[in-house]
Every structure is written in structure tokens, then in C-alpha cells.
Design a protein around this motif. Structure first.
Motif, mmCIF file in Angstrom:
data_model
loop_
_atom_site.group_PDB
_atom_site.id
_atom_site.type_symbol
_atom_site.label_atom_id
_atom_site.label_comp_id
_atom_site.label_asym_id
_atom_site.label_seq_id
_atom_site.Cartn_x
_atom_site.Cartn_y
_atom_site.Cartn_z
ATOM 1 N N LEU A 59 -20.684 -12.263 12.821
ATOM 2 C CA LEU A 59 -19.644 -12.565 11.119
ATOM 3 C C LEU A 59 -18.592 -10.423 11.783
ATOM 4 O O LEU A 59 -18.003 -9.869 11.046
ATOM 5 N N GLN A 60 -19.803 -9.075 11.769
ATOM 6 C CA GLN A 60 -19.666 -7.918 11.469
ATOM 7 C C GLN A 60 -18.445 -7.354 12.927
ATOM 8 O O GLN A 60 -17.164 -7.069 12.651
ATOM 9 N N ILE A 61 -18.790 -8.365 13.873
ATOM 10 C CA ILE A 61 -18.493 -7.790 15.302
ATOM 11 C C ILE A 61 -16.825 -8.709 14.963
ATOM 12 O O ILE A 61 -15.924 -8.260 14.546
ATOM 13 N N LEU A 62 -16.736 -10.431 14.790
ATOM 14 C CA LEU A 62 -15.815 -11.063 15.099
ATOM 15 C C LEU A 62 -14.688 -10.802 13.545
ATOM 16 O O LEU A 62 -13.687 -10.191 14.022
ATOM 17 N N CYS A 63 -14.608 -10.205 12.314
ATOM 18 C CA CYS A 63 -13.996 -9.585 11.553
ATOM 19 C C CYS A 63 -13.510 -8.334 11.472
ATOM 20 O O CYS A 63 -12.263 -7.892 11.252
ATOM 21 N N SER A 64 -14.780 -7.476 12.093
ATOM 22 C CA SER A 64 -13.960 -5.823 12.542
ATOM 23 C C SER A 64 -13.116 -6.199 13.127
ATOM 24 O O SER A 64 -11.733 -4.742 13.915
ATOM 25 N N VAL A 65 -13.080 -6.225 14.556
ATOM 26 C CA VAL A 65 -11.592 -6.826 15.323
ATOM 27 C C VAL A 65 -10.419 -7.571 14.869
ATOM 28 O O VAL A 65 -9.464 -6.631 15.148
ATOM 29 N N ASN A 66 -10.049 -7.624 13.532
ATOM 30 C CA ASN A 66 -9.111 -8.272 13.221
ATOM 31 C C ASN A 66 -9.391 -8.044 12.013
ATOM 32 O O ASN A 66 -8.129 -9.061 10.527
ATOM 33 N N ASN A 67 -9.583 -7.086 11.114
ATOM 34 C CA ASN A 67 -9.179 -6.768 9.500
ATOM 35 C C ASN A 67 -9.754 -7.927 8.772
ATOM 36 O O ASN A 67 -8.850 -7.694 7.645
ATOM 37 N N ILE A 68 -10.557 -8.330 8.810
ATOM 38 C CA ILE A 68 -11.035 -9.560 8.279
ATOM 39 C C ILE A 68 -12.199 -8.614 7.217
ATOM 40 O O ILE A 68 -13.261 -8.921 7.916
ATOM 41 N N ASP A 69 -12.399 -8.674 5.580
ATOM 42 C CA ASP A 69 -13.404 -8.995 5.309
ATOM 43 C C ASP A 69 -14.598 -10.740 4.905
ATOM 44 O O ASP A 69 -13.800 -11.388 5.056
#
Length: 87
Positions: A59-69
Motif C-alpha cells: 500500500l505504501q508503494i501503490l498509494c505514494s504514486v497517486n496521492n492516496i492515503d
């Protein structure tokens, strides 16, 4: 191929929506994933992870790409995805 990779122990997403990824992660990690912003479900990803990756690391990786918390419930069984996302 993505399903075969999952069975072989690799987690791989090829041009896959976050909604579909969430469904896969729910089964693999036995959690419920919900969206605070429905538009996040449409974000598209291509990525591959080793079978040893934790849900938090993924989740850290996926979320960091698209401004998702993301946040876990206190019991760790629910994940909330929020933010502006890939919009």
C-alpha cells in the motif's frame, strides 16, 4: 497471467484498476478495503511484487504514486483509501 503469477507467489498487476487490485488484496490478506473517494477505484496500476511483501509495504508503494492515503482500522481488518488520487 496476473492470476497465474498470484498462484505462483508473485503479486502482479498489469494495467489494472485499483478497485480490482483491492478485490485481489482483500482475498490475499483477508481484509476489507473501502474507498473514501470513489474516483480512486479508477486509478490504474502496473506493478509486480514478491510474495513476501506485506500489505502495508504494498500500500505504501501503490498509494505514494497517486496521492492516496491509507489507514488501517484498530483491529487491522479494514483499510480505508482516501485522498485526491489519480483524478
Amino acid at each position: 497471467n496476473d492470476v497465474l503469477a498470484l498462484k505462483a507467489g508473485e503479486i502482479r498487476f498489469t494495467a489494472m484498476s485499483l478497485e480490482r487490485i483491492a478485490n485481489i488484496l482483500e482475498r490475499k490478506y483477508q481484509v476489507t478495503i473501502s474507498f473514501g473517494n470513489d474516483q480512486l477505484a479508477n486509478c490504474v496500476y502496473s506493478a509486480a511484487f514478491d510474495h513476501t511483501v506485506t500489505l502495508d509495504e504494498l500500500l505504501q508503494i501503490l498509494c505514494s504514486v497517486n496521492n492516496i492515503d491509507y489507514s488501517f482500522s484498530t483491529d487491522g481488518k479494514t483499510v480505508l483509501l482516501s485522498g485526491i488520487g489519480c483524478g
